[in-house]
Design a protein around this motif. Structure first.
Motif, PDB file in Angstrom:
ATOM      1  N   GLU A 454       0.829  -1.208   0.000  1.00  0.00           N
ATOM      2  CA  GLU A 454       0.000   0.000   0.000  1.00  0.00           C
ATOM      3  C   GLU A 454       0.867   1.265   0.000  1.00  0.00           C
ATOM      4  O   GLU A 454       0.885   2.014   0.991  1.00  0.00           O
ATOM      5  N   PRO A 455       1.561   1.544  -1.091  1.00  0.00           N
ATOM      6  CA  PRO A 455       2.452   2.711  -1.143  1.00  0.00           C
ATOM      7  C   PRO A 455       1.751   4.039  -0.942  1.00  0.00           C
ATOM      8  O   PRO A 455       2.342   4.996  -0.422  1.00  0.00           O
ATOM      9  N   GLU A 456       0.497   4.145  -1.360  1.00  0.00           N
ATOM     10  CA  GLU A 456      -0.208   5.420  -1.237  1.00  0.00           C
ATOM     11  C   GLU A 456      -0.352   5.846   0.218  1.00  0.00           C
ATOM     12  O   GLU A 456      -0.344   7.046   0.519  1.00  0.00           O
ATOM     13  N   ARG A 457      -0.461   4.891   1.118  1.00  0.00           N
ATOM     14  CA  ARG A 457      -0.567   5.224   2.545  1.00  0.00           C
ATOM     15  C   ARG A 457       0.636   6.056   2.994  1.00  0.00           C
ATOM     16  O   ARG A 457       0.497   7.040   3.711  1.00  0.00           O
ATOM     17  N   TRP A 458       1.812   5.669   2.558  1.00  0.00           N
ATOM     18  CA  TRP A 458       3.038   6.337   2.987  1.00  0.00           C
ATOM     19  C   TRP A 458       3.275   7.618   2.192  1.00  0.00           C
ATOM     20  O   TRP A 458       3.759   8.611   2.743  1.00  0.00           O
ATOM     21  N   GLU A 459       2.908   7.598   0.907  1.00  0.00           N
ATOM     22  CA  GLU A 459       3.066   8.799   0.092  1.00  0.00           C
ATOM     23  C   GLU A 459       2.164   9.920   0.593  1.00  0.00           C
ATOM     24  O   GLU A 459       2.545  11.104   0.559  1.00  0.00           O
ATOM     25  N   ALA A 460       0.958   9.571   1.052  1.00  0.00           N
ATOM     26  CA  ALA A 460       0.050  10.585   1.586  1.00  0.00           C
ATOM     27  C   ALA A 460       0.625  11.235   2.837  1.00  0.00           C
ATOM     28  O   ALA A 460       0.497  12.456   3.031  1.00  0.00           O
ATOM     29  N   LEU A 461       1.256  10.452   3.702  1.00  0.00           N
ATOM     30  CA  LEU A 461       1.897  11.017   4.888  1.00  0.00           C
ATOM     31  C   LEU A 461       3.045  11.947   4.506  1.00  0.00           C
ATOM     32  O   LEU A 461       3.206  13.026   5.080  1.00  0.00           O
ATOM     33  N   VAL A 468       8.003   9.487   7.112  1.00  0.00           N
ATOM     34  CA  VAL A 468       7.618   8.162   7.589  1.00  0.00           C
ATOM     35  C   VAL A 468       8.638   7.109   7.172  1.00  0.00           C
ATOM     36  O   VAL A 468       9.237   7.192   6.103  1.00  0.00           O
ATOM     37  N   ASP A 469       8.830   6.136   8.039  1.00  0.00           N
ATOM     38  CA  ASP A 469       9.606   4.935   7.718  1.00  0.00           C
ATOM     39  C   ASP A 469       8.647   3.753   7.783  1.00  0.00           C
ATOM     40  O   ASP A 469       8.293   3.296   8.863  1.00  0.00           O
ATOM     41  N   PRO A 470       8.200   3.224   6.643  1.00  0.00           N
ATOM     42  CA  PRO A 470       7.273   2.083   6.672  1.00  0.00           C
ATOM     43  C   PRO A 470       7.980   0.761   6.960  1.00  0.00           C
ATOM     44  O   PRO A 470       7.309  -0.248   7.181  1.00  0.00           O
ATOM     45  N   TYR A 471       9.319   0.765   6.920  1.00  0.00           N
ATOM     46  CA  TYR A 471      10.072  -0.489   6.986  1.00  0.00           C
ATOM     47  C   TYR A 471      11.016  -0.495   8.197  1.00  0.00           C
ATOM     48  O   TYR A 471      12.167  -0.913   8.108  1.00  0.00           O
ATOM     49  N   GLY A 472      10.501  -0.057   9.326  1.00  0.00           N
ATOM     50  CA  GLY A 472      11.317  -0.003  10.529  1.00  0.00           C
ATOM     51  C   GLY A 472      11.547  -1.370  11.144  1.00  0.00           C
ATOM     52  O   GLY A 472      11.024  -2.394  10.682  1.00  0.00           O
TER      53      GLY A 472
END
Length: 621
Positions: A454-461, A468-472
């Motif tokens: 779900e890349p859009e979730r992170w791009e919106a932030l 944001v770091d989605p891959y922590g």
């Protein structure tokens, strides 16, 4: 001067820990019970032939009297043989119905089986364990990849996982003041989830103890928190020992009042000996009596009690607020709070708020380090509460990228492991007994795949200004930084929509009459500023403050990882005899309290668990 060349970057302990998923499959036709039984039968005289070269063994008090992880076949064989023989380990047998196939991908799968065994030497114990078994690719050849061993109980000394409710529910905590001298085998400091779990375990084993709690009633450790405080882990993960504390009538994500009520009723049900409105003031070691002499203040009355064991169960990361001291504080016309003092934004409709997010990394008090990894669930929760209360604007201040883990990601994993079909005790053993490096791989494999979907979730932030770091790394967040991440229960969507504003990058350097000035020259207006800059979570500082430098010098720091990937200080014996740390989430309190209680019980019988500290691992830089 010549070019010295590129500088070598030192890798973190987590990056240096050995461990990788095996490349193997499990044929559907294989008899998993037969394979498991054969290898379990080989455990008493473990040989090189049945271990993979990169085998790992993690022991939780079963044979080492502490928590140790051994890496590689040679290291496992060397230490296993010595300890199995020294403890008289025997009667290794498969636990019927425990075998299962764990499939990570089309090229990574193994057989997992639970087993039990006993020891007969000083003291006699009952233990359990898990084997992870891998096909080598050769016909019918299977080898052990992982061994996990766990202390279950001391033979003939009760069951640490079982406590009968008292016949008649009464007020917890008997009063013994005035009957000098007062002695308990154990004094537990802190009456929250860690202290309650420890007290219950000690009571199950018949160990004399008292829990000291600064609050006026059981449950206040949660009840006194900010109004919107709630767990971000599922209800089935949230029980105290011995029972499912929270039934289906409770919400899936427990709020502070539900937790407070559940803890209070649990303590009454089991008659936990807890002294309310009591603080530990001093606790020096007395050589003559071989005990700690504790000065306590109970309802304003000073008294002295003695003990051989003190468990600091005040909760790592939740006691001592860390508040940056910025210039010109007196100029600000609004309200300044640390998150510890925040309750709600009720009555502040139309006002502007700033939340300076939280970081629990390091011990430095510099503003740069305090803000180096901010915005954990506390900062998000407060900002969300401000927005829902109708404040005119809410701004979150963020210094660097934040690991965001959507709650639905972890909910799926927790529901699979913690549910009404499986005993919580078994779930805990499956959850907490594995090597840190493999747990890290398992989490990354699951969470990062979900994040990529779900890349859009992170791009919106990012568009909204949230870095944001989605891959922590959840292991780093839990065991090293004690936070710095956010389990997203909805606030991220409000940030993405601009309902909660972001101030990312610049550092606040001083107060103004109307808010904060940042190091890039910008200003943000506020009527209320909440510093969610975390707490000093190192329980060693509490030991130093109460018991002095000499005792604290023999204690470890609390949390962080050693070279084997084991948590520093917490849950296990240290060089300073009789001092213990317990903190973390409810699951940590529930599970690790059992080992503290068993270790103390063994000591009271005159047969303490031998602590094996030989052959400590050293990792390459």
């Amino acid at each position: 001067m010549g070019d010295a060349g590129p500088q070598k970057v030192k890798r973190s302990i987590l990056e240096r820990l050995p461990g990788a998923f095996p490349i193997a499959t499990v044929p559907k036709s294989v008899d998993v019970d037969a394979v498991s039984s054969t290898l379990i039968e080989a455990l008493p005289s473990l040989s090189h032939d049945v271990l993979l070269d990169d085998a790992i063994w993690r022991d939780s008090f079963g044979l080492t009297g502490t928590m140790r992880t051994f890496y590689t076949k040679e290291h496992v064989i060397q230490n296993w043989a010595k300890l199995v023989q020294g403890h008289g380990a025997a009667d290794f047998s498969l636990i019927k119905g425990s075998t299962r196939v764990v499939e990570i991908s089309s090229s990574t799968a193994w057989i997992e089986a639970a087993f039990r065994f006993t020891t007969t030497e000083s003291p006699a114990t009952l233990c359990s364990g898990f084997l992870s078994i891998v096909s080598t690719g050769e016909a019918g050849t299977w080898k052990i990849w992982l061994i996990r061993t766990i202390l279950e109980n001391l033979t003939d000394h009760g069951d640490v996982d079982h406590l009968e409710p008292i016949a008649q529910q009464t007020q917890t905590g008997s009063s013994r003041l005035g009957q000098e001298p007062i002695y308990f085998d154990v004094v537990v400091v802190g009456g929250g989830q860690s202290g309650l779990a420890t007290g219950g375990r000690l009571q199950a084993l018949g160990v004399s103890h008292v829990v000291l709690d600064k609050n006026t009633q059981v449950g206040d450790a949660w009840g006194n928190r900010y109004e919107s405080a709630r767990l971000h882990t599922v209800r089935e993960y949230s029980h105290l020992p011995f029972e499912r504390t929270f039934g289906p009538e409770y919400d899936e994500y427990l709020g502070k009042d539900a937790l407070s009520k559940g803890h209070r009723e649990w303590a009454q049900k089991y008659g936990i000996n807890i002294w309310q409105s009591t603080t530990l003031e001093q606790g020096p070691w007395d050589e003559a009596s071989n005990t700690y002499i504790l000065a306590i203040n109970r309802d304003g009355i000073m008294s002295t009690i003695s003990t051989k064991h003190v468990v600091f169960a005040t909760g790592a990361g939740s006691q001592n607020p860390r508040m940056p001291q910025l210039p010109d504080k007196e100029m600000f016309h609004g309200t300044i709070l640390h998150s510890a003092d925040y309750r709600s934004a009720e009555g502040r409709q139309g006002e502007a708020g700033i939340v300076v997010g939280s970081a629990n990394t390091g011990q430095s008090e510099s503003i740069t380090q305090l803000l180096a990894s901010m915005l954990n669930k506390l900062g998000h929760d407060i900002a969300d509460d401000m927005y829902e209360a109708g404040m005119s604007s809410v701004t979150m201040v963020q210094r660097s990228r934040t690991f965001v883990l959507p709650v639905e990601y972890i909910a799926d994993r927790y529901h699979a492991l913690y549910n009404a079909r499986r005993p919580t005790e078994l779930s805990d053993r499956m959850q907490f007994s594995g090597p840190t490096s493999i747990n890290r791989l398992m989490a990354a494999h699951a969470f990062h795949a979900m994040a990529r979907a779900e890349p859009e979730r992170w791009e919106a932030l990012e568009r909204a200004g949230f870095r944001v770091d989605p891959y922590g790394d959840i292991q780093e967040a839990i065991n090293i930084r004690l936070g710095g991440h956010y389990i997203d229960v909805g606030t991220s969507a409000k940030i993405s929509k601009g309902l909660i504003k972001m101030k990312s990058g610049p550092i606040p350097i001083k107060y103004t009459e109307t808010g904060l000035l940042f190091d890039d020259g910008s200003k943000v207006r506020a009527d209320v500023i909440v510093w969610a800059t975390g707490f000093n979570g190192n329980l060693r500082h509490d030991v130093e403050k109460i018991m002095g430098n000499t005792i604290a010098a023999k204690c470890e720091d609390c949390f962080g990882l050693n070279e084997e990937g084991e948590v520093l200080g917490a849950y296990k014996p240290m060089a300073q005899k009789g001092i213990w740390y317990l903190g973390g989430a409810i699951g940590h309190a529930r599970y690790y309290s059992r080992f503290i209680a068993l270790s103390i019980k063994a000591d009271t019988t005159g047969q303490p668990l031998p602590v094996y500290l030989e052959n400590q691992a050293t990792l390459p830089e």
